[in-house]
Design an enzyme around this catalytic site. Structure first.
Site, PDB file in Angstrom:
ATOM      1  N   ASN A  96       0.762  -1.121  -0.056  1.00  0.00           N
ATOM      2  CA  ASN A  96      -0.063  -0.113  -0.214  1.00  0.00           C
ATOM      3  C   ASN A  96       0.795   1.254   0.006  1.00  0.00           C
ATOM      4  OD1 ASN A  96       0.748  -0.443   2.869  1.00  0.00           O
ATOM      5  ND2 ASN A  96      -1.198   0.019   3.690  1.00  0.00           N
ATOM      6  N   LYS A 136      12.624  -6.524   1.225  1.00  0.00           N
ATOM      7  CA  LYS A 136      11.856  -7.224   0.531  1.00  0.00           C
ATOM      8  C   LYS A 136      10.503  -6.611   0.337  1.00  0.00           C
ATOM      9  CE  LYS A 136       8.956 -10.788   1.123  1.00  0.00           C
ATOM     10  NZ  LYS A 136       8.022 -10.059  -0.026  1.00  0.00           N
ATOM     11  N   GLY A 166       2.485  -5.601   7.442  1.00  0.00           N
ATOM     12  CA  GLY A 166       1.356  -6.628   6.786  1.00  0.00           C
ATOM     13  C   GLY A 166       0.397  -7.080   7.532  1.00  0.00           C
ATOM     14  N   SER A 167      -0.048  -8.175   7.243  1.00  0.00           N
ATOM     15  CA  SER A 167      -1.473  -8.580   7.724  1.00  0.00           C
ATOM     16  C   SER A 167      -1.037  -9.213   9.062  1.00  0.00           C
ATOM     17  CB  SER A 167      -2.026  -9.897   6.948  1.00  0.00           C
ATOM     18  OG  SER A 167      -1.340 -10.812   6.568  1.00  0.00           O
ATOM     19  N   VAL A 168      -2.174  -9.550   9.878  1.00  0.00           N
ATOM     20  CA  VAL A 168      -1.818 -10.210  11.297  1.00  0.00           C
ATOM     21  C   VAL A 168      -1.513 -11.766  11.015  1.00  0.00           C
ATOM     22  CG1 VAL A 168      -2.873 -11.037  13.250  1.00  0.00           C
ATOM     23  CG2 VAL A 168      -3.529  -8.894  12.494  1.00  0.00           C
ATOM     24  N   PRO A 169      -1.902 -12.584  10.293  1.00  0.00           N
ATOM     25  CA  PRO A 169      -1.571 -13.974  10.009  1.00  0.00           C
ATOM     26  C   PRO A 169      -0.132 -13.881   9.681  1.00  0.00           C
ATOM     27  CG  PRO A 169      -3.694 -13.736   8.833  1.00  0.00           C
ATOM     28  CD  PRO A 169      -3.003 -12.378   9.356  1.00  0.00           C
ATOM     29  N   THR A 170       0.449 -13.077   8.759  1.00  0.00           N
ATOM     30  CA  THR A 170       1.655 -13.250   8.373  1.00  0.00           C
ATOM     31  C   THR A 170       2.653 -12.624   9.401  1.00  0.00           C
ATOM     32  OG1 THR A 170       1.057 -12.861   6.094  1.00  0.00           O
ATOM     33  CG2 THR A 170       3.138 -12.677   6.344  1.00  0.00           C
ATOM     34  N   GLU A 194       4.080  -4.123  12.370  1.00  0.00           N
ATOM     35  CA  GLU A 194       3.278  -3.147  12.105  1.00  0.00           C
ATOM     36  C   GLU A 194       2.019  -3.742  11.202  1.00  0.00           C
ATOM     37  OE1 GLU A 194       0.994  -0.790  10.802  1.00  0.00           O
ATOM     38  OE2 GLU A 194       2.537   0.187   9.347  1.00  0.00           O
ATOM     39  N   CYS A 198      -3.667   0.604   6.896  1.00  0.00           N
ATOM     40  CA  CYS A 198      -3.689  -0.255   7.986  1.00  0.00           C
ATOM     41  C   CYS A 198      -4.437   0.527   9.104  1.00  0.00           C
ATOM     42  CB  CYS A 198      -2.502  -0.694   8.463  1.00  0.00           C
ATOM     43  SG  CYS A 198      -1.075   0.471   8.632  1.00  0.00           S
ATOM     44  N   GLU A 210     -11.006  -6.399   8.977  1.00  0.00           N
ATOM     45  CA  GLU A 210     -10.332  -5.291   8.221  1.00  0.00           C
ATOM     46  C   GLU A 210     -10.582  -5.522   6.682  1.00  0.00           C
ATOM     47  OE1 GLU A 210      -5.985  -5.552   8.014  1.00  0.00           O
ATOM     48  OE2 GLU A 210      -5.915  -3.388   8.211  1.00  0.00           O
ATOM     49  N   GLU A 270       7.620   2.860  14.560  1.00  0.00           N
ATOM     50  CA  GLU A 270       8.107   3.288  13.522  1.00  0.00           C
ATOM     51  C   GLU A 270       7.957   5.000  13.654  1.00  0.00           C
ATOM     52  OE1 GLU A 270       6.306   1.117   9.957  1.00  0.00           O
ATOM     53  OE2 GLU A 270       8.499   0.585   9.873  1.00  0.00           O
TER      54      GLU A 270
HETATM   55  N1  LIG Z   1      -0.679  -3.287   7.934  1.00  0.00           N
HETATM   56  C1  LIG Z   1      -0.927  -3.196   6.689  1.00  0.00           C
HETATM   57  O1  LIG Z   1      -0.489  -2.095   6.318  1.00  0.00           O
HETATM   58  C2  LIG Z   1      -1.403  -3.815   5.814  1.00  0.00           C
HETATM   59  C3  LIG Z   1      -2.193  -4.886   6.000  1.00  0.00           C
HETATM   60  N2  LIG Z   1      -2.512  -5.864   4.850  1.00  0.00           N
HETATM   61  C4  LIG Z   1      -3.809  -6.885   5.135  1.00  0.00           C
HETATM   62  O2  LIG Z   1      -3.289  -7.907   4.621  1.00  0.00           O
HETATM   63  C5  LIG Z   1      -4.278  -8.321   3.611  1.00  0.00           C
HETATM   64  C6  LIG Z   1      -3.268  -9.403   2.833  1.00  0.00           C
HETATM   65  O3  LIG Z   1      -2.332  -8.496   2.003  1.00  0.00           O
HETATM   66  P1  LIG Z   1      -0.977  -9.159   1.746  1.00  0.00           P
HETATM   67  O4  LIG Z   1      -0.146  -8.273   0.977  1.00  0.00           O
HETATM   68  O5  LIG Z   1      -1.022 -10.610   1.275  1.00  0.00           O
HETATM   69  O6  LIG Z   1      -0.178  -9.175   3.291  1.00  0.00           O
HETATM   70  P2  LIG Z   1       1.045 -10.171   3.759  1.00  0.00           P
HETATM   71  O7  LIG Z   1       0.920  -9.864   5.211  1.00  0.00           O
HETATM   72  O8  LIG Z   1       0.550 -11.440   3.422  1.00  0.00           O
HETATM   73  O9  LIG Z   1       2.219  -9.584   3.176  1.00  0.00           O
HETATM   74  C7  LIG Z   1       3.027  -8.373   3.667  1.00  0.00           C
HETATM   75  C8  LIG Z   1       4.504  -8.844   3.259  1.00  0.00           C
HETATM   76  O10 LIG Z   1       4.904 -10.215   4.027  1.00  0.00           O
HETATM   77  C9  LIG Z   1       5.469 -10.928   2.723  1.00  0.00           C
HETATM   78  N3  LIG Z   1       5.008 -12.432   3.366  1.00  0.00           N
HETATM   79  C10 LIG Z   1       4.155 -13.043   3.154  1.00  0.00           C
HETATM   80  N4  LIG Z   1       4.359 -14.326   3.764  1.00  0.00           N
HETATM   81  C11 LIG Z   1       5.490 -14.287   4.472  1.00  0.00           C
HETATM   82  C12 LIG Z   1       6.123 -15.244   5.129  1.00  0.00           C
HETATM   83  N5  LIG Z   1       5.740 -16.687   5.468  1.00  0.00           N
HETATM   84  N6  LIG Z   1       7.165 -14.907   5.611  1.00  0.00           N
HETATM   85  C13 LIG Z   1       7.823 -13.690   5.308  1.00  0.00           C
HETATM   86  N7  LIG Z   1       7.049 -12.692   4.737  1.00  0.00           N
HETATM   87  C14 LIG Z   1       6.062 -13.036   4.107  1.00  0.00           C
HETATM   88  C15 LIG Z   1       4.894 -10.465   1.807  1.00  0.00           C
HETATM   89  O11 LIG Z   1       5.616 -11.056   0.471  1.00  0.00           O
HETATM   90  C16 LIG Z   1       4.658  -9.196   1.862  1.00  0.00           C
HETATM   91  O12 LIG Z   1       5.886  -8.757   1.458  1.00  0.00           O
HETATM   92  C17 LIG Z   1      -4.745  -7.147   3.046  1.00  0.00           C
HETATM   93  O13 LIG Z   1      -5.926  -7.430   2.371  1.00  0.00           O
HETATM   94  C18 LIG Z   1      -4.940  -6.493   4.242  1.00  0.00           C
HETATM   95  O14 LIG Z   1      -6.207  -6.713   4.843  1.00  0.00           O
HETATM   96  C19 LIG Z   1      -1.951  -5.724   3.739  1.00  0.00           C
HETATM   97  C20 LIG Z   1      -1.027  -4.842   3.616  1.00  0.00           C
HETATM   98  C21 LIG Z   1      -0.436  -3.770   4.453  1.00  0.00           C
HETATM   99  C1  LIG Z   2       0.472   7.147   5.817  1.00  0.00           C
HETATM  100  N1  LIG Z   2      -0.543   6.558   6.596  1.00  0.00           N
HETATM  101  C2  LIG Z   2      -0.407   7.294   8.054  1.00  0.00           C
HETATM  102  C3  LIG Z   2      -1.781   7.114   6.035  1.00  0.00           C
HETATM  103  C4  LIG Z   2      -0.524   5.468   6.499  1.00  0.00           C
HETATM  104  C5  LIG Z   2       0.684   4.529   6.873  1.00  0.00           C
HETATM  105  C6  LIG Z   2       0.532   3.313   7.471  1.00  0.00           C
HETATM  106  C7  LIG Z   2       0.590   2.325   6.516  1.00  0.00           C
HETATM  107  O1  LIG Z   2       1.359   1.670   5.917  1.00  0.00           O
HETATM  108  O2  LIG Z   2      -0.654   2.034   6.217  1.00  0.00           O
END
Ligand SMILES: NC(=O)C1=CN([C@@H]2O[C@H](COP(=O)(O)OP(=O)(O)OC[C@H]3O[C@@H](n4cnc5c(N)ncnc54)[C@H](O)[C@@H]3O)[C@@H](O)[C@H]2O)C=CC1
Ligand SMILES: C[N+](C)(C)CCCC(=O)O
Length: 505
Positions: free
Chosen positions: A168, A191, A243-247, A265, A299, A402, A479
């Protein structure tokens, strides 16, 4: 080589860019993949066209990148903070000079509007500038002990840190993670998300141009497998993940095996509390800022909008009017305020949340359906109309999970005590917000909300001086801000005896 991509940006329009340069970076240069295995197409969200191929790094490549980072770390850590600061300030200056070009490339890969991407790139160079400022201030403490003896503490880097980013805020996340890491004397292997591999390598080239030792900031491409290799590598001291909670849980588990530090985060389902004594126009604008930045893929978004019952009709009327007026379309046009979602499956997931909400009794006041823009160029893009849901209840899926899309759920409340209980009734705790003109109430609510950030009378502003991070399952560590220095450094205590050894033996 990145120069060549960036240099095509001024004339580039949506649907015209193709990227073929290698997207890995270590040893001070772009590196071609060793083999073209498990390649994944990367899409331009506004058109659905293939932008480039993402070739994941395997074990050998990850190892090479980490070795290259480690060699750079040994040099970088020896430099004075002020010297590191000079290099980082130069990197910030270069980013600022190329902000339009970088922002344009970010839009082409991510789909967000150019107006927002420019802000993201500005926040990125500001973050590097901020930590450059702190690099020269890192210091320990001197502690006097009896008999003239003393101790002192040294703030030392951790070593090679890994950054794993989400799609994002691709360039901004890479900057938020690398800036404090580098300021403290660490190296970083980053990465990006496999969906947005394009701009992190630009940051790597800029750091190199600014004068960091070769290998100090490396980029490896890949998804879960590459991420796993990074988290498990014995030479890695810390993992910072967005990224996401499960990951996030998996990253923490893998890091635990090597007793590596982690910053997580993660996601959120943040509450925004709007009291009847608020300045209504500002509250409405705040609710939009809390829900619709980056197509709602943020997020910390305040997606549970609690509105005090007495002002609900006026609030809804104004919020719907403004939401309907959001120009959705070609993200590279200056007038656009909402672009395309990251991918087709993600768009379908978000639309699925809207239909589920309807089934559970929510009323769609506007949006929530796909948009096919009239521009033929954008026919394959992943656009949807921003959505406001009324008649929501706390037990609905759209209020509990979410969504990560432009969907605002509005809920009525009566009393402060009640709304605080409901706002806190979630496993997440990233952010929160309150609109009121009563200053006592504002600070009382801020104290009682279980979240890492509380915005009073605004939402989603994130100056780099201010710490950002979660409570509960939204993660830990921070952060930005001064405190993040502590998450990228360790303290050594040196104890100095000035007299004779008083031995018990
Ligand atoms: N907190 C936030 O800013 C974010 C939350 N999300 C949430 O997560 C959902 C899924 O999005 P994804 O991009 O698939 O999130 P994700 O959590 O699966 O991926 C985030 C990062 O982790 C990496 N990753 C995936 N599996 C991994 C593992 N086993 N070990 C180490 N790294 C790993 C991915 O390649 C990516 O770079 C979204 O729909 C949203 O709900 C997604 C992106 C950002
Ligand atoms: C820049 N901000 C505060 C809108 C979002 C930053 C957090 C994120 O990675 O989603």
């Amino acid at each position: 080589m990145a120069q060549s991509i960036l240099d095509t940006m001024p004339g580039a329009t949506t649907g015209t860019v193709l990227i073929s340069d290698p997207l890995n970076f270590w040893g001070g240069k772009r590196v071609k993949p060793m083999q073209e295995k498990n390649t994944e197409p990367v899409f331009e969200p506004a058109t659905g066209r293939i932008l480039c191929q993402m070739v994941p790094c395997g074990a050998e490549e990850v190892d090479e990148a980490i070795k290259s980072a480690h060699a750079a770390y040994l040099q970088w850590r020896k430099m004075a903070g002020m010297e590191r600061a000079r290099v980082m300030l130069e990197a910030a200056r270069i980013i600022r000079e190329r902000r339009e070009k970088i922002a344009k490339l970010e839009v082409i890969n991510n789909g967000k509007s150019i107006t927002e991407a420019l802000v993201d790139i500005d926040v990125a160079w500001q973050c590097i500038e901020y930590y450059a400022g702190l690099a020269g201030t890192l210091a320990g403490q001197h502690i006097q002990l009896p008999g003239g003896s003393f101790a002192y503490t040294r703030r030392e880097p951790l070593g090679v840190c890994v950054g794993i980013g989400a799609w994002n805020y691709p360039f901004q996340i890479a900057s938020w993670k690398s800036a404090p890491a580098l300021a403290c004397g660490n190296a970083m292997v980053f990465k990006p998300s496999p969906m947005t591999p394009v701009t992190a390598v630009i940051l790597a080239e800029i750091y190199k141009e600014a004068g960091v030792p070769d290998g100090l900031f490396c980029v490896v491409q890949g998804g879960a497998d590459t991420g796993t290799l990074l988290c498990q590598h014995p030479k890695v001291a810390k993992v910072s993940f967005t990224g996401s909670v499960p990951t996030g849980k998996k990253v923490m588990e893998m890091s635990a095996k090597g007793v590596k530090q982690v910053t997580l985060e993660l996601g959120g389902k943040s509450p925004l509390l709007i009291f009847k004594d608020c300045e209504l126009e500002n509250a409405v604008k705040g609710a939009l800022m809390a829900n619709f930045l980056t197509q709602g893929e943020v997020c910390c978004n305040g997606t549970r909008v609690y509105v005090q019952r007495e002002i609900m009709p006026q609030f809804l009327e104004k919020v719907v009017k403004r939401t309907k007026a959001i120009p959705v379309g070609d993200p590279l046009l200056d007038g656009t305020r909402m672009g395309a979602l990251i991918s087709k499956p993600h768009l379908e997931k978000v639309l699925g949340f809207v239909s589920q909400a309807k089934k559970e009794g929510a009323k769609v006041l506007c949006g929530g359906e796909p948009i096919v823009p009239s521009d033929p160029n954008l026919k394959g893009g992943y656009f949807m109309a921003p959505c406001v849901l009324d008649n929501c209840r706390d037990d609905m899926t759209c209020v509990k999970e979410e969504i990560f899309g432009p969907v605002m759920s509005v809920l009525p409340f009566d009393t402060e005590e009640e709304v605080i209980g409901r706002a806190n009734n979630t496993t997440f705790g990233l952010a929160s917000g309150v609109f009121t003109r009563d200053i006592s109430r504002a600070h009382r609510v801020a104290e009682n909300l279980e979240a890492g950030t509380c915005f009073i009378n605004n939402y989603n502003i994130s100056p780099v001086e201010v710490p950002f991070g979660g409570y509960k399952m939204s993660g830990f560590g921070r952060e930005n801000g001064q405190v993040t220095i502590e998450y990228y450094s360790q303290l050594k205590t040196v104890v100095v005896e000035m007299g004779d050894v008083d031995s018990l033996f």
